[in-house]
Enzyme design. Structure first.
Site, PDB file in Angstrom:
ATOM      1  N   HIS A  99      -0.186 -73.659  50.569  1.00 10.57           N
ATOM      2  CA  HIS A  99      -0.323 -74.748  49.589  1.00 10.57           C
ATOM      3  C   HIS A  99      -1.751 -74.863  49.035  1.00 10.57           C
ATOM      4  CE1 HIS A  99       3.554 -75.614  51.118  1.00 10.57           C
ATOM      5  NE2 HIS A  99       3.226 -76.433  52.087  1.00 10.57           N
ATOM      6  N   ASP A 153      26.616 -65.748  63.496  1.00  9.81           N
ATOM      7  CA  ASP A 153      25.881 -65.434  64.718  1.00  9.81           C
ATOM      8  C   ASP A 153      24.895 -64.325  64.337  1.00  9.81           C
ATOM      9  OD1 ASP A 153      25.112 -64.954  67.308  1.00  9.81           O
ATOM     10  OD2 ASP A 153      26.863 -63.710  67.785  1.00  9.81           O
ATOM     11  N   HIS A 172       6.489 -74.963  48.009  1.00 12.79           N
ATOM     12  CA  HIS A 172       6.997 -76.117  47.251  1.00 12.79           C
ATOM     13  C   HIS A 172       5.888 -76.851  46.491  1.00 12.79           C
ATOM     14  CE1 HIS A 172       5.861 -78.529  50.800  1.00 12.79           C
ATOM     15  NE2 HIS A 172       5.896 -79.583  50.019  1.00 12.79           N
ATOM     16  N   GLU A 220      -2.267 -86.186  55.250  1.00  7.62           N
ATOM     17  CA  GLU A 220      -0.974 -86.781  55.604  1.00  7.62           C
ATOM     18  C   GLU A 220      -1.177 -87.838  56.683  1.00  7.62           C
ATOM     19  OE1 GLU A 220       2.478 -83.823  55.562  1.00  7.62           O
ATOM     20  OE2 GLU A 220       0.835 -82.693  56.437  1.00  7.62           O
ATOM     21  N   LYS A 228       5.414 -79.009  42.211  1.00 10.17           N
ATOM     22  CA  LYS A 228       4.985 -80.386  41.948  1.00 10.17           C
ATOM     23  C   LYS A 228       4.522 -80.511  40.492  1.00 10.17           C
ATOM     24  CE  LYS A 228       3.820 -81.333  46.759  1.00 10.17           C
ATOM     25  NZ  LYS A 228       4.439 -82.545  47.285  1.00 10.17           N
ATOM     26  N   LYS A 239      -3.297 -83.862  59.625  1.00  6.96           N
ATOM     27  CA  LYS A 239      -2.234 -84.804  60.009  1.00  6.96           C
ATOM     28  C   LYS A 239      -2.912 -86.060  60.533  1.00  6.96           C
ATOM     29  CE  LYS A 239       1.152 -81.683  59.757  1.00  6.96           C
ATOM     30  NZ  LYS A 239       2.056 -81.708  58.608  1.00  6.96           N
ATOM     31  N   ASP A 299      -0.162 -73.523  58.358  1.00  8.07           N
ATOM     32  CA  ASP A 299       0.890 -74.398  57.836  1.00  8.07           C
ATOM     33  C   ASP A 299       0.579 -74.867  56.412  1.00  8.07           C
ATOM     34  OD1 ASP A 299       3.295 -75.966  58.214  1.00  8.07           O
ATOM     35  OD2 ASP A 299       2.030 -77.749  58.390  1.00  8.07           O
TER      36      ASP A 299
END
Ligand code: BG6
Length: 492
Positions: A244, A94, A182, A220, A186, A344, A239
């Site tokens: 990135h 918690d 991330h 994407e 790659k 997107k 984002d």
């Protein structure tokens, strides 16, 4: 051991994942850990301890992983899968609440294992980073062999990123802090460094004398179903670009480091970020574009995506697409635009770096152009050099652009590991080369913040673009104004 190599022998570790039953953990971290185990890269005693509010027992959590992850990964030997499940534990916690029993349970589980590497992976919202670190410290769980992994987003602007860095930095030394992006895991990203710094032929032409411009795209096809709560307050700039895309830019533009070690590469990357020309005032309108997808071909608009939170003014204003013209103020890159683009609901899923070389100084053939190096991160990782060739045939010489291709999948037989697998291996091996240093993250925000501020104070909404298209008209004008165009697959 080379810092770029991730096949290092792992020490025994206790990996404690906050947000351990969440989406990231179940889709990326647990499968990556299983792959490492299957390939013999986890020491026999290494444990994975998922922390969540979930109230699960170890057996419940193992059952959940068995039900949700087993089909995502290749299980060729059931005994290996069972061994992997046996490493998993669950502790309910918690955070920031009155009930401290979870911390007691974690303390008991870790007791007697102080000599192991201890990795606290915070796959939870950034506002929990400080509180988690404090609770860990108060419970006496931070040992000299501890590391902490921070997932993005690291803040939402420079002041909030600095606050988080201060809070985490009050408990952990910078050398113990692993900020994950991330994209750095790659395969192509690391190959970019090898291509640039293990081959001599590129370096003499890797500059403004030979390069016309660079394009970095992360497109994407997915929209944002179920993510409005997060995405309304993030948008494509926070984002994808702040982390990135800027990371890809730094690796493309950095100077050759003197050594392949943990600081030399990061020292060069941060210099690139510090050399970015600020985009401020009226330039924001000229050099940036934001868009939001609208309904098309059966795909809902951003505002109509299924979501657990209602549509607000923030939803109407958030960008699901952005394109930016960036410039790096140094000798190598002066006058070479770096165009960044992400969105997107584009027509394809593709992440790539396109280096466009200058045209021949004098052409003796009709047609022409390519002279282009494409480093593809996805869908298939590979490198293509687009050259002009003569189309076979008698008569007039006809030129055709053709690719010289290196597909990693076809050239190398070894499995290409997922980005998270490589990065987790590096965390367990204590190798921070592919992780962002504090000064890097903050330099990136320093460049992003004025763009955010200008967008936020503008009365304009993002330009609409139909779902399934390559973004709003403004994105094409951004390049069109200087006679350039975005690289598209059909160009070959
Ligand atoms: C994440 C973003 O960091 O990267 C997501 O939060 C995005 O919005 C994802 O979809 C893209 O990652 P990849 O590896 O699929 O290009």
């Amino acid at each position: 051991m080379s810092p770029l190599s991730t096949a290092s022998p792992a020490h025994t570790a206790d990996l404690v994942v906050f947000g351990g039953t969440g989406d990231l953990s179940m889709r990326k971290l647990i499968p990556a850990l299983y792959h490492s185990d299957r390939d013999g890269r986890l020491s026999p005693e290494t444990r994975v301890i998922a922390m969540s509010r979930g109230g699960l027992t170890d057996a419940d959590f193992r059952g959940k992983v068995d039900a949700e992850v087993r089909d995502q990964v290749p299980v060729d030997d059931p005994a290996v899968w069972q061994r992997f499940l046996g490493r998993l534990h669950h502790v309910s916690v918690d955070v920031g609440g009155e009930d401290k029993s979870g911390w007691g349970a974690l303390t008991r589980l870790l007791a007697g294992h102080e000599q192991r590497d201890r990795v606290f992976y915070l796959a939870s919202p950034p506002m929990t980073f400080g509180p988690f670190c404090r609770e860990l410290d108060e419970a006496g769980l931070v040992t000299p062999l501890s590391r902490v992994v921070l997932e993005k987003p690291l803040g939402r602007d420079l002041p909030s990123a600095q606050r988080i860095n201060d809070e985490v930095g009050a408990i952990f030394d910078e050398r113990q802090i692993f900020r994950i992006d991330h994209y750095l895991g790659k395969e192509t990203v690391q190959n970019l460094l090898v291509l640039r710094f293990a081959n001599a032929f590129l370096e003499p032409i890797w500059n403004s004398l030979w390069i016309d411009h660079v394009q970095i795209t992360a497109a994407e096809t997915v929209g944002t179903p179920g993510r409005r709560g997060y995405y309304d307050h993030a948008g494509a700039l926070r984002d994808m670009v702040q982390n990135h895309l800027l990371q890809l830019l730094t690796l493309t533009a950095m100077e050759p480091p003197s050594r392949n070690d943990r600081e030399s590469i990061r020292d060069e990357k941060v210099k690139v970020l510090q050399s970015l020309r600020p985009v401020v005032g009226t330039e924001v309108d000229r050099f940036t574009v934001r868009g939001q997808y609208t309904e098309a071909d059966g795909m809902p608009s951003y505002l109509d995506e299924p979501a657990s939170t209602p549509t607000t003014e923030a939803s109407r204003r958030v960008e699901t697409f952005t394109a930016i013209r960036a410039e790096i103020k140094n000798w190598r890159w002066a006058g070479v635009p770096f165009y960044l683009r992400t969105g997107k609901r584009m027509p394809y899923r593709r992440s790539e770096i396109v280096v466009q070389f200058k045209d021949v100084p004098h052409s003796i053939f009709p047609g022409g152009t390519p002279n282009r190096l494409v480093l593809r991160l996805q869908p298939e990782e590979g490198i293509e050099l687009h050259i002009m060739a003569k189309e076979p045939g008698a008569g007039e010489v006809t030129l055709k652009p053709v690719p010289l291709s290196l597909s990693f999948g076809k050239t190398f037989t070894a499995r290409v590991p997922e980005a998270y697998e490589r990065l987790l291996t590096d965390v367990l091996a204590g190798n921070p080369t592919l992780f962002m240093r504090r000064d890097e993250v903050e330099a990136a925000w320093r460049w992003i913040d004025p763009i955010l501020a200008a967008w936020e104070s503008s009365a304009d909404l993002p330009e609409p673009y139909p779902a399934g298209t390559t973004g709003p008209a403004g994105a094409h004008e951004l390049l069109g104004r200087s006679g350039r165009a975005w690289h598209e697959e059909e160009d070959l």
